[in-house]
Design an enzyme around this catalytic site. Sequence first.
Site, mmCIF file in Angstrom:
data_model
loop_
_atom_site.group_PDB
_atom_site.id
_atom_site.type_symbol
_atom_site.label_atom_id
_atom_site.label_comp_id
_atom_site.label_asym_id
_atom_site.label_seq_id
_atom_site.Cartn_x
_atom_site.Cartn_y
_atom_site.Cartn_z
ATOM 1 N N ASP A 93 9.062 2.440 12.370
ATOM 2 C CA ASP A 93 7.957 1.569 12.798
ATOM 3 C C ASP A 93 7.477 1.889 14.217
ATOM 4 O OD1 ASP A 93 7.676 0.070 10.444
ATOM 5 O OD2 ASP A 93 9.228 -1.355 11.043
ATOM 6 N N ASN B 160 13.728 0.357 8.150
ATOM 7 C CA ASN B 160 12.608 0.361 7.192
ATOM 8 C C ASN B 160 12.623 1.598 6.301
ATOM 9 O OD1 ASN B 160 11.633 2.433 8.834
ATOM 10 N ND2 ASN B 160 9.510 1.744 8.668
ATOM 11 N N LYS C 147 0.828 -1.205 0.000
ATOM 12 C CA LYS C 147 0.000 0.000 0.000
ATOM 13 C C LYS C 147 0.866 1.261 0.000
ATOM 14 C CE LYS C 147 -3.523 -2.430 2.745
ATOM 15 N NZ LYS C 147 -4.182 -2.994 1.552
ATOM 16 N N GLY D 87 -3.431 -2.596 12.992
ATOM 17 C CA GLY D 87 -2.194 -1.910 12.648
ATOM 18 C C GLY D 87 -2.255 -1.020 11.417
ATOM 19 N N ALA E 201 8.464 -11.555 20.637
ATOM 20 C CA ALA E 201 9.850 -11.151 20.897
ATOM 21 C C ALA E 201 10.696 -11.252 19.636
ATOM 22 C CB ALA E 201 10.434 -12.008 22.018
ATOM 23 N N GLY E 202 10.050 -11.116 18.467
ATOM 24 C CA GLY E 202 10.775 -11.131 17.200
ATOM 25 C C GLY E 202 11.124 -9.723 16.758
ATOM 26 N N GLY E 203 11.393 -9.574 15.462
ATOM 27 C CA GLY E 203 11.800 -8.288 14.923
ATOM 28 C C GLY E 203 10.748 -7.203 15.095
ATOM 29 N N TYR F 208 -3.052 -6.196 10.412
ATOM 30 C CA TYR F 208 -4.374 -5.742 10.004
ATOM 31 C C TYR F 208 -4.835 -6.631 8.871
ATOM 32 C CZ TYR F 208 -1.699 -3.653 6.239
ATOM 33 O OH TYR F 208 -0.850 -3.485 5.187
ATOM 34 N N LYS G 266 14.515 -5.981 6.034
ATOM 35 C CA LYS G 266 14.833 -4.946 7.027
ATOM 36 C C LYS G 266 16.198 -5.149 7.695
ATOM 37 C CE LYS G 266 10.066 -3.648 8.016
ATOM 38 N NZ LYS G 266 9.031 -3.402 9.032
HETATM 39 P P1 ATR Z 1 8.552 -10.635 13.113
HETATM 40 O O1 ATR Z 1 9.631 -9.920 12.362
HETATM 41 O O2 ATR Z 1 7.177 -10.527 12.500
HETATM 42 O O3 ATR Z 1 8.538 -10.264 14.564
HETATM 43 P P2 ATR Z 1 9.808 -13.096 13.856
HETATM 44 O O4 ATR Z 1 11.067 -12.389 14.199
HETATM 45 O O5 ATR Z 1 9.861 -14.400 13.153
HETATM 46 O O6 ATR Z 1 8.876 -12.192 12.971
HETATM 47 O O7 ATR Z 1 8.969 -13.272 15.220
HETATM 48 C C1 ATR Z 1 7.719 -13.879 15.245
HETATM 49 C C2 ATR Z 1 7.118 -13.732 16.639
HETATM 50 O O8 ATR Z 1 5.795 -14.313 16.633
HETATM 51 C C3 ATR Z 1 7.892 -14.455 17.718
HETATM 52 O O9 ATR Z 1 7.709 -13.783 18.943
HETATM 53 C C4 ATR Z 1 7.195 -15.817 17.741
HETATM 54 O O10 ATR Z 1 7.332 -16.540 18.949
HETATM 55 P P3 ATR Z 1 8.637 -17.476 19.198
HETATM 56 O O11 ATR Z 1 9.763 -16.531 19.498
HETATM 57 O O12 ATR Z 1 8.275 -18.305 20.366
HETATM 58 O O13 ATR Z 1 8.838 -18.245 17.939
HETATM 59 C C5 ATR Z 1 5.770 -15.371 17.575
HETATM 60 N N1 ATR Z 1 4.890 -16.442 17.059
HETATM 61 C C6 ATR Z 1 4.843 -16.915 15.794
HETATM 62 N N2 ATR Z 1 3.908 -17.883 15.694
HETATM 63 C C7 ATR Z 1 3.347 -18.012 16.933
HETATM 64 C C8 ATR Z 1 2.317 -18.852 17.482
HETATM 65 N N3 ATR Z 1 1.658 -19.737 16.722
HETATM 66 N N4 ATR Z 1 2.004 -18.696 18.782
HETATM 67 C C9 ATR Z 1 2.668 -17.791 19.552
HETATM 68 N N5 ATR Z 1 3.639 -16.984 19.097
HETATM 69 C C10 ATR Z 1 3.983 -17.091 17.808
#
Ligand code: ATR
Length: 274
Positions: free
Chosen positions: A102, A87, A16, A239, A128-130, A217, A66
């Site tokens: 972001d 970003n 978008k 979002g 706790a990911g990116g 979203y 990113k």
């Molecule tokens: P992003 O850049 O979108 O944050 P990422 O770094 O792969 O992507 O992180 C994905 C996040 O979603 C992580 O916190 C992941 O939990 P884990 O660290 O335990 O893997 C969380 N996540 C993904 N699928 C999930 C699920 N089915 N239930 C709970 N948490 C999930």
Amino acid sequence: MPDLYAVFGNPIAHSKSPAIHAAFAALTAQDLHYEARLAPVDGFATAISEFVAAGGKGANVTVPFKEDAFRLSTRLSERAARAGAVNTLQFAGGEIFGDNTDGAGLVRDITHNLGCSLAGKHILLLGAGGAARGVIAPLLAGGPASLFIANRSADKALALAAAFADLAAVGTGSFGETVGKSFDLVINATSASLAGASLPLPAGIFAPGCLAYDMMYGKGETPFLAQARAQGAARLADGLGMLAEQAAEAFFVWRGVRPETASVLAELRAGLAA
Ligand code: ATR
């Protein structure tokens, strides 16, 4: 020739961002052209050098580039360094300046568009990911009473909080470890809904008046927001506002003017409903 900007991603066809930035340019009377560019997953650096050679002034960067953009930057903003991801890129004088808008976009959507101050609030960040990493410092800058990061893998939440220990003491744990706590703001930064999974959130985490915010979203209510509604969250937001605000912040970085997002956000919302 208008100044050239682009968003790089893979996939990118449904982005978008070109429509958002075209609207911002019209609103602020800025002469620029903004397009979507598909880069090969292993070809981000080459795609950027070609773009710069063609006169590109700046770029947005989305999945999965990113971290590549972070590494490619020759200078980083403080917030990009904290986020570990970029970003927004700006090209000038042979320099590649990397920024990350972001977190600022999320905070502006919550505080300005939704009218919810962060000061003194108890905040729960899910994931706790990116995506989570990118918003922690801007959330802490809003002066909350507390921030707790809950993640499926609790050790990742702990490691993430440690990276921000100089800013604040951030609590961490598994989803189950939020039992008995309640929060004024609960933000979903997991990608669980992409896999159609719901989160094991204990009853009672949504304090009275709580805002549940999904950084994702989509058409209709997201799975997290449906869950939050069922568990009694008073206010729900997806979002889309963050998308518009991170774009406005990038536009400000490049052009020095901040577009008003209300009309753009209304158009995005109408587009999602169609
Ligand atoms: P992003 O850049 O979108 O944050 P990422 O770094 O792969 O992507 O992180 C994905 C996040 O979603 C992580 O916190 C992941 O939990 P884990 O660290 O335990 O893997 C969380 N996540 C993904 N699928 C999930 C699920 N089915 N239930 C709970 N948490 C999930």
